[in-house]
Design a protein around this motif. Sequence first.
Motif, PDB file in Angstrom:
ATOM      1  N   ILE A  56       0.806  -1.154  -0.025  1.00 18.12           N
ATOM      2  CA  ILE A  56       0.025   0.074   0.083  1.00 18.12           C
ATOM      3  C   ILE A  56       0.871   1.297  -0.122  1.00 18.12           C
ATOM      4  O   ILE A  56       0.630   2.410  -0.743  1.00 18.12           O
ATOM      5  CB  ILE A  56      -0.910   0.000   1.109  1.00 18.12           C
ATOM      6  N   SER A  60       0.806   4.113  -3.073  1.00 19.17           N
ATOM      7  CA  SER A  60       0.215   5.429  -2.793  1.00 19.17           C
ATOM      8  C   SER A  60       1.450   6.531  -2.896  1.00 19.17           C
ATOM      9  O   SER A  60       1.219   7.523  -3.624  1.00 19.17           O
ATOM     10  CB  SER A  60      -0.372   5.547  -1.621  1.00 19.17           C
ATOM     11  N   GLY A  61       2.801   5.794  -2.632  1.00 16.72           N
ATOM     12  CA  GLY A  61       3.800   7.059  -2.535  1.00 16.72           C
ATOM     13  C   GLY A  61       4.191   7.403  -4.018  1.00 16.72           C
ATOM     14  O   GLY A  61       4.193   8.335  -4.313  1.00 16.72           O
ATOM     15  N   GLY A 207      -2.546  -0.865  -4.592  1.00 16.20           N
ATOM     16  CA  GLY A 207      -2.682  -0.354  -3.295  1.00 16.20           C
ATOM     17  C   GLY A 207      -4.334  -0.657  -3.131  1.00 16.20           C
ATOM     18  O   GLY A 207      -4.595  -1.084  -1.827  1.00 16.20           O
ATOM     19  N   VAL A 208      -5.323  -0.304  -3.959  1.00 23.06           N
ATOM     20  CA  VAL A 208      -6.694  -0.874  -3.781  1.00 23.06           C
ATOM     21  C   VAL A 208      -6.684  -2.314  -3.465  1.00 23.06           C
ATOM     22  O   VAL A 208      -7.643  -2.815  -2.493  1.00 23.06           O
ATOM     23  CB  VAL A 208      -7.542  -0.564  -4.778  1.00 23.06           C
ATOM     24  N   ALA A 211      -5.637  -3.078   0.001  1.00 22.47           N
ATOM     25  CA  ALA A 211      -6.470  -2.202   0.965  1.00 22.47           C
ATOM     26  C   ALA A 211      -7.809  -3.331   1.304  1.00 22.47           C
ATOM     27  O   ALA A 211      -8.073  -3.252   2.632  1.00 22.47           O
ATOM     28  CB  ALA A 211      -6.886  -0.879   0.527  1.00 22.47           C
ATOM     29  N   ALA A 214      -6.849  -5.736   3.916  1.00 19.80           N
ATOM     30  CA  ALA A 214      -6.003  -5.366   5.043  1.00 19.80           C
ATOM     31  C   ALA A 214      -7.017  -5.509   6.165  1.00 19.80           C
ATOM     32  O   ALA A 214      -6.408  -5.957   7.452  1.00 19.80           O
ATOM     33  CB  ALA A 214      -5.895  -3.727   5.049  1.00 19.80           C
ATOM     34  N   LEU A 218      -5.567  -7.536   9.639  1.00 14.03           N
ATOM     35  CA  LEU A 218      -5.505  -6.787  10.841  1.00 14.03           C
ATOM     36  C   LEU A 218      -6.099  -7.455  12.087  1.00 14.03           C
ATOM     37  O   LEU A 218      -5.641  -7.587  13.006  1.00 14.03           O
ATOM     38  CB  LEU A 218      -6.327  -5.479  10.666  1.00 14.03           C
ATOM     39  N   MET A 232       6.849   0.513   6.462  1.00 17.15           N
ATOM     40  CA  MET A 232       6.292   1.665   6.169  1.00 17.15           C
ATOM     41  C   MET A 232       7.262   2.881   5.679  1.00 17.15           C
ATOM     42  O   MET A 232       7.187   3.397   4.436  1.00 17.15           O
ATOM     43  CB  MET A 232       5.315   2.152   6.879  1.00 17.15           C
ATOM     44  N   LEU A 236       8.081   3.958   1.721  1.00 16.40           N
ATOM     45  CA  LEU A 236       7.711   5.288   1.458  1.00 16.40           C
ATOM     46  C   LEU A 236       8.909   6.034   0.467  1.00 16.40           C
ATOM     47  O   LEU A 236       8.675   6.467  -0.531  1.00 16.40           O
ATOM     48  CB  LEU A 236       7.034   6.302   2.451  1.00 16.40           C
TER      49      LEU A 236
ATOM     50  N   VAL B  22      -0.315   9.849   1.880  1.00 17.98           N
ATOM     51  CA  VAL B  22       0.937   9.584   2.293  1.00 17.98           C
ATOM     52  C   VAL B  22       1.722  10.087   3.119  1.00 17.98           C
ATOM     53  O   VAL B  22       2.291   9.778   4.352  1.00 17.98           O
ATOM     54  CB  VAL B  22       1.849   9.418   1.034  1.00 17.98           C
ATOM     55  N   SER B  25      -0.065  10.190   6.828  1.00 20.56           N
ATOM     56  CA  SER B  25       0.125   8.853   7.714  1.00 20.56           C
ATOM     57  C   SER B  25       1.663   8.582   7.994  1.00 20.56           C
ATOM     58  O   SER B  25       1.986   8.001   8.831  1.00 20.56           O
ATOM     59  CB  SER B  25      -0.331   7.699   6.533  1.00 20.56           C
ATOM     60  N   GLY B  79      -1.588   5.649  12.309  1.00 19.67           N
ATOM     61  CA  GLY B  79      -0.697   6.044  11.066  1.00 19.67           C
ATOM     62  C   GLY B  79      -1.064   4.863   9.818  1.00 19.67           C
ATOM     63  O   GLY B  79      -1.238   5.470   8.622  1.00 19.67           O
ATOM     64  N   LEU B  80      -1.038   3.801  10.196  1.00 19.48           N
ATOM     65  CA  LEU B  80      -1.108   2.741   9.305  1.00 19.48           C
ATOM     66  C   LEU B  80      -2.578   2.589   8.667  1.00 19.48           C
ATOM     67  O   LEU B  80      -2.953   2.307   7.626  1.00 19.48           O
ATOM     68  CB  LEU B  80      -0.966   1.173   9.829  1.00 19.48           C
ATOM     69  N   LEU B  81      -3.492   2.856   9.634  1.00 21.19           N
ATOM     70  CA  LEU B  81      -5.060   3.082   9.086  1.00 21.19           C
ATOM     71  C   LEU B  81      -5.154   4.150   8.188  1.00 21.19           C
ATOM     72  O   LEU B  81      -5.817   3.849   7.212  1.00 21.19           O
ATOM     73  CB  LEU B  81      -5.930   3.028  10.432  1.00 21.19           C
ATOM     74  N   LEU B  83      -2.951   5.177   6.089  1.00 15.91           N
ATOM     75  CA  LEU B  83      -2.132   4.658   4.847  1.00 15.91           C
ATOM     76  C   LEU B  83      -3.105   3.954   4.191  1.00 15.91           C
ATOM     77  O   LEU B  83      -3.498   3.882   3.079  1.00 15.91           O
ATOM     78  CB  LEU B  83      -1.115   3.956   5.366  1.00 15.91           C
ATOM     79  N   ILE B  84      -4.067   3.005   4.901  1.00 14.25           N
ATOM     80  CA  ILE B  84      -4.851   1.970   4.355  1.00 14.25           C
ATOM     81  C   ILE B  84      -6.030   2.509   3.669  1.00 14.25           C
ATOM     82  O   ILE B  84      -6.343   2.237   2.717  1.00 14.25           O
ATOM     83  CB  ILE B  84      -5.236   0.940   5.356  1.00 14.25           C
ATOM     84  N   THR B  86      -5.875   5.293   2.260  1.00 16.31           N
ATOM     85  CA  THR B  86      -5.616   6.498   1.418  1.00 16.31           C
ATOM     86  C   THR B  86      -6.145   5.923  -0.097  1.00 16.31           C
ATOM     87  O   THR B  86      -6.977   6.743  -0.847  1.00 16.31           O
ATOM     88  CB  THR B  86      -4.340   6.493   1.212  1.00 16.31           C
ATOM     89  N   PRO B  87      -5.865   4.562  -0.486  1.00 13.50           N
ATOM     90  CA  PRO B  87      -6.479   4.128  -1.689  1.00 13.50           C
ATOM     91  C   PRO B  87      -7.799   4.007  -1.933  1.00 13.50           C
ATOM     92  O   PRO B  87      -8.442   4.300  -3.078  1.00 13.50           O
ATOM     93  CB  PRO B  87      -5.806   2.645  -1.906  1.00 13.50           C
ATOM     94  N   VAL B  88      -8.491   3.587  -0.637  1.00 14.51           N
ATOM     95  CA  VAL B  88      -9.693   3.571  -0.705  1.00 14.51           C
ATOM     96  C   VAL B  88     -10.717   4.936  -1.097  1.00 14.51           C
ATOM     97  O   VAL B  88     -11.459   5.236  -1.817  1.00 14.51           O
ATOM     98  CB  VAL B  88     -10.481   3.145   0.531  1.00 14.51           C
TER      99      VAL B  88
END
Lengths: 277, 124
Positions: A56, A60-61, A207-208, A211, A214, A218, A232, A236, B22, B25, B79-81, B83-84, B86-88
């Motif tokens: 992810i 995104s980065g 990324g999608v 996600a 995820a 978790l 992370m 990045l 980015v 996060s 922060g990780l949440l 990040l996750i 962001t694409p959504v």
Amino acid sequence: MTILEFTPIVFVISLFAGFLGSLTGLGGGVVVTPALTILLGVDIRYAIGASLVSVIATSSGAAAAYVRDGYSNMRIGMFLEIATTLGAVYGAFLATHVPVSALSIVFGVVLLHSAWQSNRQHKEGAPHLANDPLSRRLRLEGSLGGGTTIEKYRAGRVKTGFSIMFAAGTLSGLLGIGSGALKVIAMDQAMRIPFKVSTATSNFMIGVTAAASAGIYLSRGYIAPGLAMPVMLGVLCGSLMGARLLPRMEVKTLRRVFGVVVGVMAIEMIVKGITGG
Amino acid sequence: MATSSGDKRLERVISNLLRTGVLLSGLVVLLGGILYMVRYGNNPVAYAQFHGEPEIYWSLSAILKPVSELKSRSIIQLGLLLLIATPVARVVFCLVGFAFERDWTYVAISAGVLIVLAISLFVL
């Protein structure tokens, strides 16, 4: 090893992973998972969680730069995401009915062949402007470059590409990794999209897909904050470096890097299948 | 063909959204990471055996509470949440952007992706 010693090592590994992942459109998992498990003795489940975070972050980065510079094609990405996300859900349903280790071996062999293919063929000529009615209607097209050297492209063989993307999503749902490689291969070899657009759009899409899984990772407790933190941050930084380099990189070099990374990944898959990991 | 001016604007918006997500996060994770290193830096690493992270590190309501008490690992996880998410958020922004361009085919495609995402996040 103390946390103060461990964290910088993970950061440097992740920096490298983000750099490679953003260039090739494969995400950082190819590097992160084996480095953590083999070099640092991390349990595979924590490594998988860290790998998800790295995918992810890479996506995104780097995509921030790729979208702005016109390398990631948002329409192509969004259209194909239907196939990959549906495939991922289907893969999650299949997971209990499929012999995963046998599948890993088959997928590894497929990847080895594709890595070979992507370097063998293709004289990099003018971009492909397919005259596909479906592609026209869905506007799966774009242009690269600027000034007098604008090159237009339009994707071909939309149905084939869409089907491979569905398979890529299913495999990622079943095996956890490897969807980036099939995404690039589908766009490059089936749809004849320019290679840099293929890797940057794959990078945009992964990324999608990641996600989407995820939540599962978790809730299973795979994502350890102390481990995910250097992963992370490293990924990045690495992905931002990769995104700066891509525009200046020769397609031939990029293909070679892609081929090597996919080759390594294929061997990882085959070993995983044989050892039953 | 090629990209229209509306597409260019959408590309800028999406690029900025991704960069903001980015950076934000990343900063939150960095802050939590510094606190974590200061507090636990000399402890040995314990990832060789899988324990499963306790719920306070992933359930949203549980994460938000310890943040106020400055638990370093909960800050990292927040922060990780981000990040996750962001694409959504990117898919949502694309949907709205395509609606502004009146590109209904792509509004439908984006909505489809969102629905499948929601299924995979909440049903599976």
